[in-house]
Design a protein around this motif. Sequence first.
Motif, PDB file in Angstrom:
ATOM      1  N   ALA A   1      61.009  50.791  54.642  1.00  0.00           N
ATOM      2  CA  ALA A   1      59.664  51.659  55.575  1.00  0.00           C
ATOM      3  C   ALA A   1      59.561  52.876  54.492  1.00  0.00           C
ATOM      4  N   ARG A   2      58.481  53.054  53.902  1.00  0.00           N
ATOM      5  CA  ARG A   2      58.301  54.220  53.026  1.00  0.00           C
ATOM      6  C   ARG A   2      58.133  55.724  53.848  1.00  0.00           C
ATOM      7  N   THR A   3      59.040  56.442  53.343  1.00  0.00           N
ATOM      8  CA  THR A   3      59.011  57.717  54.005  1.00  0.00           C
ATOM      9  C   THR A   3      58.738  58.853  53.131  1.00  0.00           C
TER      10      THR A   3
ATOM     11  N   ALA B   1      57.053  47.298  64.289  1.00  0.00           N
ATOM     12  CA  ALA B   1      55.764  47.690  63.744  1.00  0.00           C
ATOM     13  C   ALA B   1      55.996  49.254  63.780  1.00  0.00           C
ATOM     14  N   ASP B   2      55.802  49.568  62.403  1.00  0.00           N
ATOM     15  CA  ASP B   2      55.969  51.112  61.978  1.00  0.00           C
ATOM     16  C   ASP B   2      54.410  51.700  62.077  1.00  0.00           C
ATOM     17  N   LEU B   3      54.198  52.612  63.097  1.00  0.00           N
ATOM     18  CA  LEU B   3      52.855  53.084  63.182  1.00  0.00           C
ATOM     19  C   LEU B   3      52.512  54.470  62.711  1.00  0.00           C
TER      20      LEU B   3
ATOM     21  N   LYS C   1      59.889  58.109  62.133  1.00  0.00           N
ATOM     22  CA  LYS C   1      59.680  56.696  62.624  1.00  0.00           C
ATOM     23  C   LYS C   1      60.272  55.822  61.408  1.00  0.00           C
ATOM     24  N   SER C   2      59.506  56.037  60.200  1.00  0.00           N
ATOM     25  CA  SER C   2      59.834  55.013  58.962  1.00  0.00           C
ATOM     26  C   SER C   2      61.365  55.080  58.873  1.00  0.00           C
ATOM     27  N   SER C   3      61.946  56.428  58.869  1.00  0.00           N
ATOM     28  CA  SER C   3      63.492  56.542  58.356  1.00  0.00           C
ATOM     29  C   SER C   3      64.276  55.745  59.366  1.00  0.00           C
TER      30      SER C   3
ATOM     31  N   LYS D   1      52.421  60.129  56.182  1.00  0.00           N
ATOM     32  CA  LYS D   1      52.528  59.055  55.122  1.00  0.00           C
ATOM     33  C   LYS D   1      52.254  57.621  55.551  1.00  0.00           C
ATOM     34  N   THR D   2      52.643  57.334  56.614  1.00  0.00           N
ATOM     35  CA  THR D   2      52.242  55.883  57.235  1.00  0.00           C
ATOM     36  C   THR D   2      50.875  55.887  57.877  1.00  0.00           C
ATOM     37  N   ARG D   3      49.980  55.108  56.975  1.00  0.00           N
ATOM     38  CA  ARG D   3      48.536  55.298  57.391  1.00  0.00           C
ATOM     39  C   ARG D   3      48.043  54.044  58.134  1.00  0.00           C
TER      40      ARG D   3
END
Length: 194
Positions: A50-52, A74-76, A36-38, A58-60
């Motif tokens: 977006a941090r991967t 929105a990165d979930l 997702k973040s990538s 990773k994404t919290r």
Amino acid sequence: MKVKSAEFIISAVNTDQYPAEGLPEVAFVGRSNVGKSSIINSLLNRRNIARTSQNPGKTRTINFFKVNDEFHFADLPGYGYAKVSKTEQAKWGGIMERYLSDREELKCILILVDIRHEPKEDDKRMYEWARHFGYECLIVATKSDKITRGKYQKQFSLIRKKLGLSGEKIIPISSLKKTGIDELWNEIADVFIK
Ligand code: GTP
Ligand code: MG
């Protein structure tokens, strides 16, 4: 879509932290580690806005990005990561549920599944849930560089069958090789232009 500007806005847990500008929003959902973040980085043409991570989970929080002063991404947090404690899973679940059930700005949900695998029950639930609430959905098959092009159709059938898709397109993407990005942008733009 030409990305003229992209900025990180906020990492939110509670609804009162969400951006309040009323811009239309695209949400990226899928299992932990699906990419997702990538994909956000690829769409925005940034290396790490977006941090991967290679470690799932990773994404919290919900990370909001503003694009061209026109809409938000929105990165979930990912779902389905077994190594996370039940308490932590419930917490992320709560964060996502609050967001998905009560965000008027949300116009389009991108459901990401790994092109190599049959979607899981939680992917199916996510898709059914999104359809039930009438959201526009785009199905993205991630990490397409991991299989040969000749195998795409077979994987698409598997994904289509498991999720119970009707006519929806499946868009293969590789954030590594940067393929499929323009096509995905076109699909996203279509949702907003309609
Ligand atoms: P969570 O935040 O944990 O839910 O994960 P995520 O869905 O945001 O995944 P993320 O973008 O952090 O990527 C997870 C891992 O998959 C990283 O090691 C990425 O480098 C890798 N990855 C992401 N996209 C691709 C891709 O298109 N091809 C390949 N080969 N690897 C990818
Ligand atoms: Mg992530």
